[in-house]
Design a protein around this motif. Structure first.
Motif, PDB file in Angstrom:
ATOM      1  N   THR A  12       0.838  -1.190   0.000  1.00  0.00           N
ATOM      2  CA  THR A  12       0.000   0.000   0.000  1.00  0.00           C
ATOM      3  C   THR A  12       0.881   1.251   0.000  1.00  0.00           C
ATOM      4  OG1 THR A  12      -0.111   0.182   2.416  1.00  0.00           O
ATOM      5  CG2 THR A  12      -1.827  -1.158   1.310  1.00  0.00           C
ATOM      6  N   LYS A  14       0.553   3.695   1.973  1.00  0.00           N
ATOM      7  CA  LYS A  14       0.884   3.974   3.379  1.00  0.00           C
ATOM      8  C   LYS A  14       2.103   3.162   3.821  1.00  0.00           C
ATOM      9  CE  LYS A  14      -1.015   4.257   8.005  1.00  0.00           C
ATOM     10  NZ  LYS A  14      -2.223   4.248   8.817  1.00  0.00           N
ATOM     11  N   ASN A  15       2.152   1.900   3.451  1.00  0.00           N
ATOM     12  CA  ASN A  15       3.265   1.028   3.824  1.00  0.00           C
ATOM     13  C   ASN A  15       4.578   1.521   3.218  1.00  0.00           C
ATOM     14  OD1 ASN A  15       4.898  -1.586   2.711  1.00  0.00           O
ATOM     15  ND2 ASN A  15       4.198  -1.879   4.832  1.00  0.00           N
ATOM     16  N   VAL A 116      -8.051   7.574   3.487  1.00  0.00           N
ATOM     17  CA  VAL A 116      -7.941   6.126   3.683  1.00  0.00           C
ATOM     18  C   VAL A 116      -7.818   5.417   2.338  1.00  0.00           C
ATOM     19  CG1 VAL A 116      -9.204   4.069   4.457  1.00  0.00           C
ATOM     20  CG2 VAL A 116      -9.082   6.088   5.934  1.00  0.00           C
ATOM     21  N   GLU A 119      -4.330   6.013   0.905  1.00  0.00           N
ATOM     22  CA  GLU A 119      -3.298   5.242   1.614  1.00  0.00           C
ATOM     23  C   GLU A 119      -3.386   3.753   1.321  1.00  0.00           C
ATOM     24  OE1 GLU A 119      -2.358   7.930   5.546  1.00  0.00           O
ATOM     25  OE2 GLU A 119      -4.018   6.524   5.664  1.00  0.00           O
ATOM     26  N   LYS A 120      -4.571   3.271   0.956  1.00  0.00           N
ATOM     27  CA  LYS A 120      -4.757   1.852   0.643  1.00  0.00           C
ATOM     28  C   LYS A 120      -4.468   1.516  -0.819  1.00  0.00           C
ATOM     29  CE  LYS A 120      -8.002   0.435   4.196  1.00  0.00           C
ATOM     30  NZ  LYS A 120      -9.283  -0.214   4.473  1.00  0.00           N
ATOM     31  N   TYR A 121      -4.227   2.544  -1.648  1.00  0.00           N
ATOM     32  CA  TYR A 121      -3.898   2.294  -3.050  1.00  0.00           C
ATOM     33  C   TYR A 121      -2.686   1.374  -3.085  1.00  0.00           C
ATOM     34  CZ  TYR A 121      -2.431   3.145  -7.858  1.00  0.00           C
ATOM     35  OH  TYR A 121      -2.054   2.992  -9.166  1.00  0.00           O
ATOM     36  N   THR A 122      -2.742   0.348  -3.929  1.00  0.00           N
ATOM     37  CA  THR A 122      -1.650  -0.629  -3.951  1.00  0.00           C
ATOM     38  C   THR A 122      -0.685  -0.379  -5.101  1.00  0.00           C
ATOM     39  OG1 THR A 122      -3.032  -2.202  -5.165  1.00  0.00           O
ATOM     40  CG2 THR A 122      -2.933  -2.458  -2.776  1.00  0.00           C
TER      41      THR A 122
END
Length: 144
Positions: A12, A14-15, A116, A119-122
């Motif tokens: 993600t 965020k990651n 959210v 941030e979750k987009y991969t």
């Protein structure tokens, strides 16, 4: 001769940004500097992510010490980091134009749901391991 292990995965935004901020993903010396994209290119890239469009894979190298290095994708990763941390440096004129023409908003101006989802987009990533460093640098960074 060593074997090379390739790992295809998704991470993600965020990651990846968190790992970059905490220095878990590093930039090798041979990598060109970050921040070479124009402000418009950054805004268009962020809009592509927000709309769920696919982007090219990020290429990472994990060395024998377990350190992860960016081989390809530095501009994409740093643009994501700058966006999430409200770090874009636009002129007032550019920012106004981007808002009017491209609907640009700073990350902190997004709704909680938009944050959210962003941030979750991969991101597709390809990580490779166990390649001799000298051979890797010669092969990836030359035209031979």
């Amino acid at each position: 001769m060593s074997s090379i292990e390739f790992i295809n995965s998704t991470r993600t935004v965020k990651n990846v940004v968190t790992d970059m901020v905490h220095d878990k993903i590093k930039v090798p010396m041979h990598q060109r500097k970050s921040g070479v994209w124009t402000p418009l290119k950054k805004v268009l890239f962020i809009n592509s992510c927000k709309q769920g469009f696919p982007i090219p894979s990020i290429l990472l190298f994990e060395d024998v010490d377990g350190i992860t290095w960016i081989e390809d994708g530095l501009q994409r990763i740093t643009t994501l980091k700058e966006f999430i941390t409200d770090g874009f440096k636009f002129t007032e004129k550019d920012e106004k134009k981007f808002q009017e023409v491209h609907g640009y908003k700073k990350f902190t101006e997004l709704s909680q749901l938009e944050k959210v989802l962003f941030e979750k987009y991969t991101l597709a990533t390809l990580t490779y391991r166990d390649w001799e460093t000298d051979r890797k640098s010669t092969r990836l960074n030359s035209s031979h």
